[in-house]
Each structure stands twice: as C-alpha cells, then as structure tokens.
Design a protein around this motif. Structure first.
Motif, PDB file in Angstrom:
ATOM      1  N   VAL A 144       0.947  -1.293  -0.074  1.00  0.00           N
ATOM      2  CA  VAL A 144       0.084   0.112  -0.033  1.00  0.00           C
ATOM      3  C   VAL A 144       0.882   1.236  -0.093  1.00  0.00           C
ATOM      4  O   VAL A 144       0.323   2.132  -0.777  1.00  0.00           O
ATOM      5  N   GLN A 145       1.823   1.240   0.696  1.00  0.00           N
ATOM      6  CA  GLN A 145       2.614   2.431   0.925  1.00  0.00           C
ATOM      7  C   GLN A 145       3.575   3.010  -0.426  1.00  0.00           C
ATOM      8  O   GLN A 145       3.863   4.045  -0.489  1.00  0.00           O
ATOM      9  N   MET A 148       0.447   5.075  -1.905  1.00  0.00           N
ATOM     10  CA  MET A 148      -0.602   5.926  -0.703  1.00  0.00           C
ATOM     11  C   MET A 148      -0.308   7.486  -1.303  1.00  0.00           C
ATOM     12  O   MET A 148      -1.389   8.118  -1.063  1.00  0.00           O
ATOM     13  N   PHE A 152      -3.573   9.481  -2.516  1.00  0.00           N
ATOM     14  CA  PHE A 152      -4.082  10.565  -1.775  1.00  0.00           C
ATOM     15  C   PHE A 152      -4.046  11.675  -2.626  1.00  0.00           C
ATOM     16  O   PHE A 152      -5.091  12.539  -2.497  1.00  0.00           O
ATOM     17  N   TRP A 229     -12.191  -7.082   5.321  1.00  0.00           N
ATOM     18  CA  TRP A 229     -10.729  -6.107   5.360  1.00  0.00           C
ATOM     19  C   TRP A 229     -11.357  -4.882   5.454  1.00  0.00           C
ATOM     20  O   TRP A 229     -10.580  -3.821   5.842  1.00  0.00           O
ATOM     21  N   ASN A 232     -11.791  -3.848   9.039  1.00  0.00           N
ATOM     22  CA  ASN A 232     -10.628  -3.807   9.898  1.00  0.00           C
ATOM     23  C   ASN A 232      -9.600  -2.717   9.498  1.00  0.00           C
ATOM     24  O   ASN A 232      -8.561  -2.558   9.911  1.00  0.00           O
ATOM     25  N   PHE A 234      -7.224   0.352   8.277  1.00  0.00           N
ATOM     26  CA  PHE A 234      -6.359   1.282   9.247  1.00  0.00           C
ATOM     27  C   PHE A 234      -5.969   2.212   8.230  1.00  0.00           C
ATOM     28  O   PHE A 234      -6.265   3.476   8.416  1.00  0.00           O
ATOM     29  N   ILE A 235      -4.904   1.963   7.611  1.00  0.00           N
ATOM     30  CA  ILE A 235      -4.003   2.902   7.087  1.00  0.00           C
ATOM     31  C   ILE A 235      -4.771   3.883   6.081  1.00  0.00           C
ATOM     32  O   ILE A 235      -4.505   5.134   6.144  1.00  0.00           O
ATOM     33  N   LEU A 238      -7.178   6.319   7.609  1.00  0.00           N
ATOM     34  CA  LEU A 238      -6.268   7.287   8.382  1.00  0.00           C
ATOM     35  C   LEU A 238      -5.915   8.591   7.397  1.00  0.00           C
ATOM     36  O   LEU A 238      -5.806   9.346   7.855  1.00  0.00           O
ATOM     37  N   ILE A 239      -5.572   8.018   6.239  1.00  0.00           N
ATOM     38  CA  ILE A 239      -5.030   9.196   5.454  1.00  0.00           C
ATOM     39  C   ILE A 239      -5.889   9.923   4.860  1.00  0.00           C
ATOM     40  O   ILE A 239      -5.940  11.217   4.441  1.00  0.00           O
ATOM     41  N   PRO A 250     -11.562   1.427  13.472  1.00  0.00           N
ATOM     42  CA  PRO A 250      -9.979   1.462  13.899  1.00  0.00           C
ATOM     43  C   PRO A 250      -9.386   2.695  14.092  1.00  0.00           C
ATOM     44  O   PRO A 250      -8.836   3.023  15.041  1.00  0.00           O
ATOM     45  N   ARG A 254      -8.034   4.241  17.625  1.00  0.00           N
ATOM     46  CA  ARG A 254      -6.860   4.935  18.085  1.00  0.00           C
ATOM     47  C   ARG A 254      -6.999   6.173  18.690  1.00  0.00           C
ATOM     48  O   ARG A 254      -6.001   6.474  19.603  1.00  0.00           O
TER      49      ARG A 254
END
Lengths: 299, 438, 310
Positions: A144-145, A148, A152, A229, A232, A234-235, A238-239, A250, A254
């Motif tokens: 993913v990174q 990402m 974005f 998926w 759950n 998160f990343i 989050l972005i 999630p 946090r």
C-alpha cells in the motif's frame, strides 16, 4: 513399526478412517494419541484466546484494580461504566455506522465488479486479455505505501477527502477478489456454457442465466473477505479521513487510545465492542472463511 | 461444482446487487455536497480543530457557547488526539477543505505563518488597541507571511518540576521556594541521588521531552547558555560548547541511574501519567497538567519547584495560538478568534485550565486547582528565553523538533556519543534550513 | 460431444463463417464490457497512482503548492539516510522471524487438528479468531498486555520466577512483542490453508508409507512436507508481502521506538509523507520498496519453480 513418535502431535493420515487393522492395543494407542492431541490443542487454544479473555476481564474492571501487582486473573467486578461512559462521551456509534457504510458498499461493489470481470477473464476472449490479467494480478505485489501518496493526491483532486467514497473507491482496485473470481469461474464446466451457446444465448445472457446462479459460493467468500478487510482497515482511512466525525472504528479506537491514557478499562471495553461485530460475522459464516482461504491455497 | 447449499435465492441475490448499486449512487451524491459533514460552510457553523484534555475542552466549549449567545454563530469543536491535529489539518488544507480555525503550538506555528494564502488576515476583526495588550514576542509570533496577524496567541505555559513531597522529605531535602534559590545542575544531581537513596532506589526524576515535547530539551540548552539558532535565524548554533554541556549533563542523568529509563524521547510514554502511581519521584511537567494530576495523584502530597539552572534559568515556550484559515467563513472565524482571546474569556480559560495568559491586562487569576503552586509556574515563565521564542517561530522548528526526537533518543536510549549526536542534530537542522530557503 | 464443444471454445476453427466471426466479436465486446468496471477501477486507482508515484519520487512536494522537480535527489538521500536502512533492516528481521514462526506454527496446528478430534470445529475456529479482529484491536490488547509496568506479561513472567522484560524500553524486546502479535494474528490463516492442503493428500500415500514401516517423523519430512510444497509456497509469498506492510500494530504499540527499533518501512514512509509532509521523498521510498518486494517475489517464484520441477 514405530511405537513412540518424536513429536506427540505428528499424524499419519489426512483425517480419513483409521487403518484397517484395529487391534485392541492399536485402538488403545490411537485413543491415547487422540488424548494427547486434544490436550495439546486445548492448551494451545487457551493460550491463543487468552489475550481476548484478558481484554474482556479488563473491560469489566476499574482502572486501579488491574495495575496492582497482586490483581486477580479472573474478573472480580462488573464495571459497566467502562462501557457506558465512553459511549456517551465519544461518537462511537457514529464511527461504527461509518465503518458499516463503507464495508457494505465496498462489498456490494466488489462483488459486482469481480463477478463480472472474473467471468470475462476466465471464459471470454478479448484483446489483451492475458496481459491485462497479469497486470492486475501483478498489483497484488504492490504494498500500500508504494502508492499511498499518489492515491491521496488523486483523491484530493477528485474532491473525495473526508468522504466514504474516497475510502471505498481506491480500495476496489484489489486484485485478490479478481484472482479468486477467475479461479472460480475457470472451474465452471465449459459444457454448461456450450449448451447455452448452442441454445443461442450470447455471452452476456450466459453469464446472467447460467453462471451467476452457480456463483453463490464465490459471492459468499468475496462478501466475507471484503467485509472483513474493509471493516478492519486502518491506514487508508487514516490518510483519507482527517475529520473525527468521519472516522471508522479502527481510527476511533486509536483516538480513544490517545484520549484514555492509562484508563485501560474503558479502552478495552471499547475495543471489545468494536471487535464484536466481526466476531459475530465470523461465528455465523465460519464455513466461508475457511472455504475461501482453502480455495486460494490449492493452486 | 454445483453447490449443495446456497445462502441466497437468485432473487435475493439480484436484489442485493441492486441495493448495492443504489447505495453506491447515494454515496457519490453524498460526496458532492460538503465533505462528510466536517466541511465548513454547510450551515454557517465554524469548525475548530483542536486537541485538549477534559478541562480544556470544557473551557473551549464554554467560550463557544458564549459566542453562540452573542453572535448566533455555532462553533463546532473538532477534537483529535494531539499528534493527529496537524496531520489532519495538513490533509484538509491540501484537499482545499480546511477547518475554519485550528489550535497550534507556538513551536509549530512558524510552518503555517510562512505559507502563502493558507491563513487569513484577521486585522479587520481587531478592535482598536487589541494587539497592544499582548506580550510583544507572542503577538509577533502570530504574524503571517505579509506581516498581518493570522490568529491570536491564546495562552502560554511552561515546565517546572513537580515532586513527591514525602519522598523528598524522607531524604531531608529542602525544596527551593524562590527562583533565585533554584537548584543548580550540580545541586540537583546531588539532591536526586539523595532522594533515590532514601527511597529504596526508586527513580527520582523523569523529564517531559517525549515525542512532540522533544524541544523541551532546549530549556537545558538555554540553561547552559546556548541556543538552536543565532539571532537572525540564519545559522545553526546547537553544536556549541553549551550544547555539549547540556547534552552531557542530561545524558548523564540516565547513565547515573537518576532518570527513569522507561521515559525516553520517541515513545509517547509520559511521566505525568506514571507520577501518580509513585514512580518516578519527580517530573518536569507543564502547568496544563495540574488538573489531571489533581484528579489522579491522590495518594500522596506533592508540590512544585523550579527547573534547575546553570549559567541561566530557562524553561520552554509552551502554549498555543488559535489561527484562522482562508476558508469561506474566515470573517466569522476571525471574530471568534478575537472573542476567544479577549481579556474576560482568556482569564476564565486560564483559570479553569491552569495555564498562563498572554495578555498583560489579565492579572489576579483565581486558578481552579492548586492555586498554591501556580506562582512557581508564573515565575518560571519569566525565564522563557527570547532566543527560544524567536527560534520557535522559524518555519523549520517542526523539523528541529523531529531532529531532536531522533538525536536525543539515540543519546539517551543507546548511549550515542555527545559529539556525534550534536553533529547529527546540526546537520539535520542545517539541511532543513537549506530546503526551506531554497 | 463435450470435448468438441470445449475445443470449439478454445480455438475457433480456421474456416471463418460469418456467424462465427460476429459471435467472436460479440464475445469480445461482452468480455470487455464485463471486465470494464474492474479495468476502469484498476486503471484509475492503481495504474495511474503507480505512474504518479514514479513522478512524485523525482520531485520535492509538501502537498501545498506545486511539486518541484529535482531528479534523483530523493533516491540519493534515501541511500544516505540511516533511518531508511534501519527501517529496512527492521522490516527484514521482522519478516525473517515472524514468517517462519507463523508458517511452522500453522503447520503444527494443522497437523494437530487434521484427524478427527472432539470439538475440532470449535478449536479450529478459536485459532482463527485472531485473524479476523482488526490489527488495531490486536495492537491495543497487546500494548496493555506487554505494558512493562502494569501488563500481565511481566506479571506472569515474574510469577514463574523469570525476570521481567523491558517491552517498551529494550529494542529487541519491543521488536519481539511486535513479532508476537503478528504471529498471533497470522497463525490461524496458515493453519487453515495447511488444513486444506493436507486434505488434498490422498490416504494411499500414507498407507503405502505405513506398509514400508516409515516412522511418523519420516513421513512428515519426506512425504507430507514435499507434497505441501505449493501450499507452503503460497503461504510464504502471502506472508512475506503482508509482513512488509505491517503498520497498524506498530502505530498502536510502540510508535516506532525505542530508538527506532520498531520503525518499519511502511511507518517510515507514512511518517515522511503525511507527518513531515515530504511527499516526494515518501514516493521515492515507495518506489524502492516496490522494487524490493518484486525482487523478493520473483526469487521466491524461481525457487518454487525449481523445487516443483525437481
């Protein structure tokens, strides 16, 4: 012949019936072996489940109780405020609703897209088919990174930051579903399709009339895994979701972790609440989890 | 291949597909209106992104309610955990959907005031003489790229030491009660050793340089007479003799077994959360933590005293400003910012949350908790060095903070050498400066 | 009849009758049409970002304003960045430790549960539960359990006379705690895949081995394990890719510390991209990571191929 084994949990057979000759001593040995295996399995299961048990115990205890060195390992009180107070203070239900929306829409879209594409790649012939399929499945390897930042910026340009759509759309590009769908479709017997063709049905009609009704196991697996998926994840949320009102569970968890500091009781209570839906889904649809995983492994 | 048991009939299946499609369509409709309900301007309500503990939130809400009464404009508080506020604001600015106001520490402010077009000029909302009531250095900090104010300095705070009274008494230690009798570095070292000995080896101190607080180490640099930048912020001066002295001494606290080793720099493990449980026996902490300490540290007496001094006494520049973004509601937001920082609202906010005012006309505060300890912080706040205030307005101060996080962590956790750590810090900050100026 | 039909689907006959050709075109159109949503989604949200990442990796970009082109500057910086190497090393260590643990643990569990056992379904479900809870929840529970001062892990250790471990202050211990959580959440997956693989091995093979007098261990090593080759390969590839993407549990448990002992590649890329706002640098990190994962997967594929041929 061997009487003892190096490891108590080695087995000789794949779960089918025991060897034909079952003399009394053999049967006794079998039973002892089963006893050993059962004990080991139960102990290991207890170890694996212990963290969840401990989470539940903590969720019901007051903050000071568990930090004392002599605190009990079993629940000594039922402190429901750990649940009620955070629910009042924080928009937990809104976060759950956000998660649910995103998960449900993702599931619906993923199923539609992958069923159609799986059939197309498996059974129909069109230009560049193999190249495209390889390219798509190749993205399974892209962590993913890698994308990402670009994703974005793309979402920013599309004006989808802070929206559920911004969370759902980029994640539709997940090759796993297509991979599964194609494998499944591959196994649909060609005779059925040929029969439909002989009857004069075009590819599309064949798809709707013949293939779709057969696809329920595939749909079940896609639904289960996509739901899990997305619920759950998160990343990516989050972005894309900077606004706490738009948070998914999630992200909310946090947030609570930062807010609660050392109030582990409340934190565990909220964590427990957020995994309950997934546990429920799992309990109800266990079969499909296992089946879905098994399907992918067998190639 | 045919399934033996199917979960749905075909009709249900197609129905689900249809529902999914409708759902997707609805979502797309959702997104074309303001983003997820958090966007500004849907009903004239202002969004204010901030962090805070319970007392701070309550105090902000009180001001928001008063503003609603007075102007009829609602202010929605958008609370996030501290480490997430600026990334969230950044993402929203990038997405052209910024919150109308956001709270930002002075140490991070420089990054935003140096950006063009992001923050709004609020001069039109300022009543006459408004600016004169503020401490000049702090008012200067909220000036934007073109020299006009883009927000208000809302409050300030600083760090001092909070100590476990019975533990210190057990070592027979006399705690300084005035700023000029504050402990020197050597004296503090001695005191801490004695306290440790008299309390069965419990760790006697932990400082508050964790995570985003890494810059608080600069207080010790200032105590040794040093600073991060020179006067005009063009050169990096951290790797000086003063830097060596400060880093050697602070690292020495760890190696001498005085500083609790579970409190380092990178992890968000804060001493003020552990202090109520009885260890460590003293902490450096900000006055904004007093309300939560009062709630949690109930099993022993505790007091406050000054940070140690070397060549000079110094503490960190804490506190936050509230800035206004260049969004559709900038005018109303500017009015709210001005309202927030007027004398009456500032006074009640500071009293409720035990932080220090930035207006010189706000005096005689009746602090809600531990008014007996606040004079220590008030006096300590007079030692905030000018150099630190100027440095923190630099647009690269956020990077300074991050470099400090890395450098100090390796010095304290892995015992990295003083010279190489300072050199690493020097290089990192110089690089950041270069990139900024390029 | 069926064979002819199947052949006809595979290769249309040389003689192109008009009906055939239009049917083929119809099929191609239908195929493209059905595949179109997937293709569109992938094109827009995967392939375009891949290209954009390559572009951003050559720029300096804070997210505000425009990206500034600066060639391979980011890559030079990456190679000279000690934190990059540290996070790469951490990720490698993490993968090398957690993947075998999950794989062999899963195999062990599968072997354990393979034959009939009372409550087998329940046991299997219990082992799988950690797989379905979110990594964030797993991290939160783990942070509580591994808390140095109050957590139950240290209490249990001192209860049996072992020394307490500095889960937050010691680098290796922090890494171990993250590995433990990762293994905990992956075991069930490996177990289930192996169970399916074991089901695919026919009983005759085992009976033949039993007739030959082979010991259990021998059977496992020389028959079961090799026959599970493809399954193992699949699990390995999947787990290596997943472990390179570990992010959530680190954010919750350690924040990357102490002293960067648990800073991994994804966390580092996220921090540079979205906290430090160096999006060009983060994109360059992504490119580097992509190359690494590709190389690893190709290597594994090669090794897998060769083993299968042999």
């Amino acid at each position: 012949m061997t009487s003892t084994s190096a490891r108590p949990r080695a087995v000789t057979g794949p779960g089918r019936s025991a060897p034909a000759r079952a003399t009394p001593s053999r049967r006794g040995a079998e039973r002892r072996m089963t006893g050993w295996r059962l004990t080991t399995a139960v102990v290991l299961a207890a170890v694996v489940i212990f963290p969840l048990y401990w989470m539940a115990v903590t969720a019901l205890s007051s903050p000071g109780a568990l930090t004392r060195p002599d605190a009990a390992v079993y629940p000594t009180e039922l402190r429901w405020e750990n649940f009620t107070r955070p629910l009042e203070q924080f928009p937990f239900l809104r976060w759950a609703a956000n998660s649910l929306t995103i998960a449900v829409v993702s599931v619906a879209l993923t199923v539609v897209i992958n069923l159609a594409a799986g059939y197309a790649f498996a059974k129909l012939d069109f230009p560049l088919k193999n190249v495209l399929f390889l390219a798509i499945v190749g993205t399974l390897m892209v962590p993913v990174q890698v994308v990402m930042v670009a994703q974005f910026n793309l979402v920013v340009d599309l004006g989808l930051v802070n929206t559920p759509t911004g969370v759902v759309l980029p994640r539709l590009a997940e090759a796993f579903g297509l991979f599964l769908a194609r494998q499944f479709m591959d196994a649909v017997p060609d005779e059925l399709l040929e029969a439909a063709r002989v009857d004069g049905a075009g590819a599309l009609r064949t798809f709707v009339a013949i293939v779709l009704p057969l696809s329920k196991p595939l749909v079940a697996v896609l639904v289960i895994f996509t739901f899990m998926w997305r619920w759950n994840e998160f990343i990516w949320p989050l972005i894309v979701l900077p606004d706490p009102d738009a948070f998914t569970l999630p992200l909310g968890l946090r947030f609570l972790q930062q807010q609660f500091g050392n109030d582990y009781g409340s934190l565990m209570a909220m964590s427990l609440l957020s995994i309950l839906p997934m546990l429920l889904v799992f309990a109800l649809f266990q079969r499909y989890f296992v089946e879905g995983v098994a399907r992918t492994g067998l190639r | 291949m045919l399934p033996t048991r199917s979960p749905w009939s075909r009709r249900q299946f197609l129905g689900a597909l249809g529902a999914g499609a409708v759902g997707a369509g609805a979502l797309t409709g959702c997104s074309s209106s303001s983003g997820g309900g958090g966007g500004s301007g849907e009903d004239g309500a202002l969004t204010f992104t901030l962090w805070g503990g319970d007392e701070e939130l309550a105090a902000f809400q009180a001001v928001a309610d008063a503003f609603q009464q007075q102007e009829g404009v609602t202010v929605r508080l958008n609370q996030l955990p501290y480490p997430d506020v600026l990334p969230s604001v950044d993402s929203r600015i990038q997405a052209n959907d910024p919150p109308d106001l956001f709270r930002v520490s002075y140490i991070d402010l420089g990054r935003y005031t140096s950006l063009e077009g992001v923050l709004a000029d609020i001069s039109s909302a300022l009543p006459d003489g408004y600016a004169d009531a503020f401490t000049p250095a702090l008012w200067a900090a909220v000036q934007g790229a073109d020299g006009t104010p883009v927000g208000v300095p809302h409050h300030t705070d600083c760090s001092a030491m909070v100590y476990n009274a019975p533990a210190f008494a057990a070592a027979g230690v006399q705690v300084p009660t005035t700023l000029d009798t504050a402990w020197t570095w050597e004296e503090l070292q001695q005191v801490l050793t004695e306290v440790k000995g008299a309390n069965g080896g419990s760790y006697p101190v932990a400082m508050n340089w964790q995570a985003a607080g890494a810059y608080r180490w600069l207080s010790f640099l200032a105590q040794a007479g040093g600073s991060v930048f020179n006067d005009d912020l063009s050169q990096v001066t951290i790797a000086s003799d003063a830097g060596q002295r400060a880093l050697t001494w602070t690292q020495g606290l760890y190696t001498a077994g005085l500083h609790d080793p579970t409190f380092l720099v990178q992890a968000g493990n804060y001493p003020d959360e552990a202090f109520p449980a009885g260890s460590p026996l003293s902490i450096a902490t900000g006055d904004f933590n007093l309300p939560s300490l009062v709630t949690s540290a109930t099993s022993f007496e505790w007091g406050a005293t000054y940070l140690p001094r070397d060549v000079a006494a110094a503490t960190d520049l804490g506190g936050n400003a509230v800035v206004v973004t260049n969004g559709p509601n900038a005018e109303a937001a500017a009015k709210f910012a001005v309202f927030l920082a007027d004398a009456q609202n500032m006074k009640s906010f500071c009293e409720a949350t035990t932080v220090l005012p930035t207006r010189t006309d706000v005096t005689d505060l009746a602090y809600a908790v531990r008014p007996d300890l606040m004079p220590v912080f008030v006096e300590q706040a007079t030692t905030i060095p000018e150099s630190l205030v100027t440095a923190s307005t630099s647009p690269v101060f956020t990077q300074v903070n991050q470099a400090l996080q890395q450098g100090l962590e390796s010095a304290f956790a892995s015992g990295a050498g003083v010279d190489e750590t300072l050199q690493g810090l020097q290089t990192a900050i110089e690089q950041a400066l270069e990139q900024q100026q390029a | 009849m069926a064979v002819v039909g199947a052949a006809a689907l595979e290769q249309p006959p040389r003689v192109q009758r008009p009906g055939r050709r239009s049917r083929r075109r119809g099929e191609a159109l239908a195929g493209l049409g059905l595949a179109a949503p997937a293709l569109a989604v992938f094109a827009v949200f995967m392939f375009v970002p891949l290209v954009m990442t390559a572009y951003y990796s050559l720029t300096r970009y804070t997210g505000f304003g425009d990206p500034r082109f600066q060639g391979v500057e980011n890559f030079t910086q990456i190679f000279g960045d000690p934190l990059f190497w540290r996070s790469l090393a951490n990720t490698a260590v993490f993968t090398v430790v957690s993947v075998p643990l999950s794989v062999f643990g899963g195999l062990g569990l599968a072997l354990l549960l393979n034959r009939a056992l009372p409550g087998r379904g329940l046991l299997r479900a219990l082992f799988y539960v950690p797989v379905v809870i979110s990594a964030v929840s797993a991290g939160i529970i783990a942070r509580w359990i591994f808390n140095e001062n109050f957590g139950i892990a240290n209490r249990l250790l001192s209860g049996v006379g072992l020394p307490e471990v500095g889960w937050q202050t010691s680098g290796p211990a922090a890494l171990a705690s993250v590995v433990a959580v990762q293994v905990w959440t992956s075991l069930g997956f490996a177990m289930v895949v192996y169970l399916a693989g074991l089901q695919g091995i026919s009983g005759e093979v085992y009976e033949a081995a039993a007739l030959d007098g082979a010991s259990r261990w021998r059977v496992l090593r020389s028959i079961t394990w090799p026959l599970l080759g493809p399954t193992t390969f699949f699990i390995l590839v999947y787990m290596v890719i997943t472990s390179f993407q570990v992010f959530d549990i680190v954010v919750i448990m350690t924040g990357g510390g102490p002293a960067n002992a648990t800073t991994f590649l994804v966390n580092y890329a996220y921090d540079t991209g979205f906290q430090q706002r160096r999006q060009g640098y983060a994109a360059a990190l992504g490119v580097v990571l992509f190359v690494i994962v590709m190389v690893l997967t190709l290597l594994q594929w090669r090794v897998g191929r060769r083993r299968e041929v042999a």
